[in-house]
Design an enzyme around this catalytic site. Structure first.
Site, short mmCIF file in Angstrom:
data_model
loop_
_atom_site.label_atom_id
_atom_site.label_comp_id
_atom_site.label_asym_id
_atom_site.label_seq_id
_atom_site.Cartn_x
_atom_site.Cartn_y
_atom_site.Cartn_z
N CYS A 70 1.43 -7.37 15.50
CA CYS A 70 2.77 -6.79 15.73
C CYS A 70 3.84 -7.88 15.76
O CYS A 70 5.02 -7.56 15.68
CB CYS A 70 2.87 -6.10 17.09
SG CYS A 70 1.84 -4.69 17.32
N LYS A 73 -3.85 5.73 10.54
CA LYS A 73 -2.77 5.00 9.88
C LYS A 73 -3.39 4.01 8.89
O LYS A 73 -4.41 3.40 9.17
CB LYS A 73 -1.95 4.25 10.92
CG LYS A 73 -0.78 3.50 10.33
CD LYS A 73 0.02 2.80 11.41
CE LYS A 73 1.18 2.06 10.79
NZ LYS A 73 1.04 0.62 10.79
N LYS A 119 -4.07 -2.99 6.63
CA LYS A 119 -4.90 -3.95 5.91
C LYS A 119 -6.33 -3.94 6.45
O LYS A 119 -7.29 -4.15 5.72
CB LYS A 119 -4.29 -5.34 6.10
CG LYS A 119 -4.90 -6.37 5.19
CD LYS A 119 -4.30 -7.72 5.46
CE LYS A 119 -4.92 -8.74 4.52
NZ LYS A 119 -4.58 -10.09 4.90
N CYS A 140 0.57 -9.82 20.62
CA CYS A 140 -0.26 -9.29 19.51
C CYS A 140 0.25 -9.92 18.23
O CYS A 140 1.42 -9.72 17.87
CB CYS A 140 -0.18 -7.77 19.43
SG CYS A 140 -0.93 -7.15 17.90
N HIS A 147 -2.48 -1.73 17.45
CA HIS A 147 -3.59 -2.15 16.58
C HIS A 147 -4.96 -2.03 17.23
O HIS A 147 -5.98 -2.17 16.55
CB HIS A 147 -3.38 -3.60 16.10
CG HIS A 147 -2.20 -3.73 15.20
ND1 HIS A 147 -0.93 -3.99 15.67
CD2 HIS A 147 -2.09 -3.60 13.86
CE1 HIS A 147 -0.08 -4.03 14.66
NE2 HIS A 147 -0.75 -3.80 13.55
N HIS A 164 3.87 1.52 2.47
CA HIS A 164 5.09 0.81 2.08
C HIS A 164 5.79 1.58 0.95
O HIS A 164 7.02 1.71 0.93
CB HIS A 164 4.79 -0.60 1.55
CG HIS A 164 3.99 -1.45 2.48
ND1 HIS A 164 2.86 -2.13 2.08
CD2 HIS A 164 4.15 -1.75 3.79
CE1 HIS A 164 2.37 -2.82 3.10
NE2 HIS A 164 3.14 -2.60 4.15
N CYS A 174 -4.03 -4.35 22.12
CA CYS A 174 -2.71 -3.96 21.61
C CYS A 174 -2.64 -2.44 21.46
O CYS A 174 -3.53 -1.83 20.88
CB CYS A 174 -2.48 -4.64 20.25
SG CYS A 174 -1.17 -3.86 19.31
N HIS A 186 0.85 -1.20 0.00
CA HIS A 186 0.00 0.00 0.00
C HIS A 186 0.88 1.24 0.00
O HIS A 186 2.12 1.12 -0.01
CB HIS A 186 -1.00 -0.03 1.16
CG HIS A 186 -0.41 -0.10 2.54
ND1 HIS A 186 0.43 0.86 3.03
CD2 HIS A 186 -0.55 -1.03 3.52
CE1 HIS A 186 0.79 0.54 4.27
NE2 HIS A 186 0.21 -0.61 4.58
#
Ligand code: MSP
Length: 510
Positions: free
Chosen positions: A138, A303, A306, A135, A155, A30, A152, A27
């Site tokens: 992570c 952020k 996915k 998690c 997340h 990255h 977490c 995405h």
């Protein structure tokens, strides 16, 4: 009398991106890190440095094993398919990596085993039992106190209680060595705020960390105990030394490793700025030369990931803005360091202002007048042009910003030269001048600016820079220019054919 001949060594520059998990498809988050690393690599190639640019995929661990399971594939099949998606994305974005590492490759398994065997032999790894909140997203354990409402902290998803027999890396023994290293290498982590964050983590006190798992077998086997595989992060970090020959080619490793620059997002600061230098110290290897930490790209303040709906696929933006429109936007609009908000409208604005109006117009105006009034032959620049000193200053500022991995500032500086050249055209109105020395000087100056800009903008927009180079009648490629000499005023030869062509960047309506 004998004379010692000194061979001037070509500086080396080794630059890395994080290796991306293959549970997710590429995405723009990255892509942001990867395009930045690519631009920095290209800048160093222009300087004549010997560059090694590494990217790749991180393929082990529970997260990937579970994603494979959900997709009805083996982890190996899943890793092959997703790793390929990253390769394709980087090809689409004109990424010039020299190496694409996959952690499932034999060269990596071998390096991981050699590296961690060394750490074990040095007495920094011991066996124990681990229990804690884990998690999966992570791939990390958290202390009770780190959790946010029992979830977490990164997340916001539920964590799992895991208990297993593990090997532990004695990280606690490295508190003082790490503080000493930070003290003696004040520039190692950039920007300074991120260095302070790393120091803060170390000063709070470091616990030993578990580095192996018995609960899965999708990983690199622990060489001294076949019941265990290494925990994914401790295999992943080692990719950076694998790629330059750790344990396989000591000479190669010696020359490249001391020049490494890691580019990472702030989410993985702890691993890179605390655990990784400690592991290297434990293995008897010098910690990284530089770690450049950037913020998150946010969409609507969140952020990208996915699991969130706002994930944006690079290929969709490339369809709308072209490869260089994509690259320029993320390099110019997202200063390296702080978080930045991405918006489609912002991207349209940046494209229209910088590329269509400033750069595109400069080329098209000059080429139009040269075609009409100079029979399509570009004249020479004026050695005493007022733009000569601007070009000199712009080069200095641009170079300093790239050296600090600040693409946004570098491009801002380069674009000053474009703006000044457009203003110079507006003041002198070559479209109203009769053929003669005055017209030649104004057009020659603008062509010289385009030549210099093509070189300075190569790291960001390599395809467009090459096209400008060709249209103003130069042979070869701006990527083959060597700085700083090539940026000196007066390099445009004149007497060469200039091609008007179609608009480089047709305006996009929002
Ligand atoms: N596999 C680990 C890294 C191991 S490196 C030895 C990992 N992979 S990841 O696929 O999750 O990608 C992490 C990197 O992608 C981040 O550090 C960052 O560089 C980039 N980004 C992912 N999402 C991002 C944003 N939303 N914004 C900016 N960069 C982001 O962690």
């Amino acid at each position: 009398m004998t004379q010692t001949s000194r061979v001037r060594a070509v500086p080396r520059f080794y630059v890395t991106t994080p290796i991306y998990y293959v549970n997710d498809v590429p995405h723009i988050g990255h892509a942001y890190t990867t395009v930045t690393a690519d631009a920095v690599a290209r800048w160093h190639r222009l300087l004549g440095d010997d560059v090694y640019f590494l990217t790749g995929t991180d393929e082990h661990g529970l997260k990937v094993a579970r994603a494979a399971d959900e997709a009805g594939r083996t982890p190996g099949e899943h890793a092959d398919a997703t790793s390929e998606r990253f390769r394709e994305a980087w090809e689409l974005l004109d990424i010039s990596h020299d190496d694409f590492i996959r952690t499932t490759e034999p060269r990596h398994h071998q390096a991981v085993q050699r590296f961690l065997q060394r750490v074990y032999d040095n007495g920094w790894i011991e066996k124990g039992t681990y229990a804690g909140w884990y998690c999966v997203a992570c791939e990390a354990y958290y202390a009770e106190s780190d959790l946010v409402d029992g979830n977490c902290p990164i997340h916001g998803r539920p964590v799992e209680w895991l208990e297993e027999d593990n090997y532990f890396f004695k990280l606690s023994a490295f508190e003082q060595p790490l503080l000493d290293w930070y003290e003696s290498h004040p520039e190692a982590v950039q920007p300074e705020g991120k260095r302070n964050e790393a120091l803060g983590i170390i000063r709070q006190g470091l616990d030993d960390v578990s580095i192996s798992r018995t609960s899965i077998d999708w990983g690199v086997p622990v060489p001294w105990d076949s019941q265990h595989v290494f925990y994914v992060w401790y295999d992943a970090l080692i990719n950076y030394v694998t790629a330059v020959g750790y344990g396989a080619d000591p000479e190669r490793f010696e020359v490249w490793w001391p020049t490494v620059h890691h580019l990472i997002g702030k989410d993985i600061l702890r691993f890179h700025c605390v655990y990784w230098p400690a592991m290297l110290l434990a293995a008897g290897v010098e910690p990284p030369h530089r770690i450049h930490v950037h913020g998150f790209l946010l969409v609507g303040g969140e952020k990208m990931s996915k699991t969130s709906l706002n994930q944006i696929v690079p290929a969709d933006l490339v369809d709308d803005f072209g490869v260089d429109g994509f690259r320029h936007h993320f390099l110019r609009d997202q200063p390296f360091g702080p978080d930045g908000d991405f918006s489609y409208e912002g991207m349209v604005n940046r494209f229209n202002t910088d590329l269509a109006n400033n750069l595109g117009n400069l080329l098209s105006r000059v080429a139009t007048v040269v075609t009409k009034k100079c029979d399509g032959i570009g004249p020479q620049p004026d050695p005493d042009s007022p733009l000569a000193s601007v070009a000199r200053e712009v080069y200095e500022t641009t170079a300093a910003a790239w050296a600090e991995v600040q693409p946004s500032r570098a491009l801002d500086a380069t674009w000053r030269l474009i703006r000044d050249a457009n203003a110079h055209l507006e003041t002198n109105e070559p479209w109203k001048l009769e053929p003669g020395p005055q017209l030649d000087a104004v057009l020659g100056d603008a062509l010289e600016v385009l030549r210099i800009v093509a070189i300075l903008a190569t790291p960001a927009i390599p395809g467009t820079a090459a096209e400008i180079w060709r249209r103003i009648g130069l042979s070869g490629s701006p990527a083959d220019a060597r700085l700083p000499g090539a940026a000196a005023w007066g390099g445009y030869p004149g007497g060469v054919a200039v091609e008007k062509g179609t608009a480089l960047f047709p305006r996009i309506s929002s």
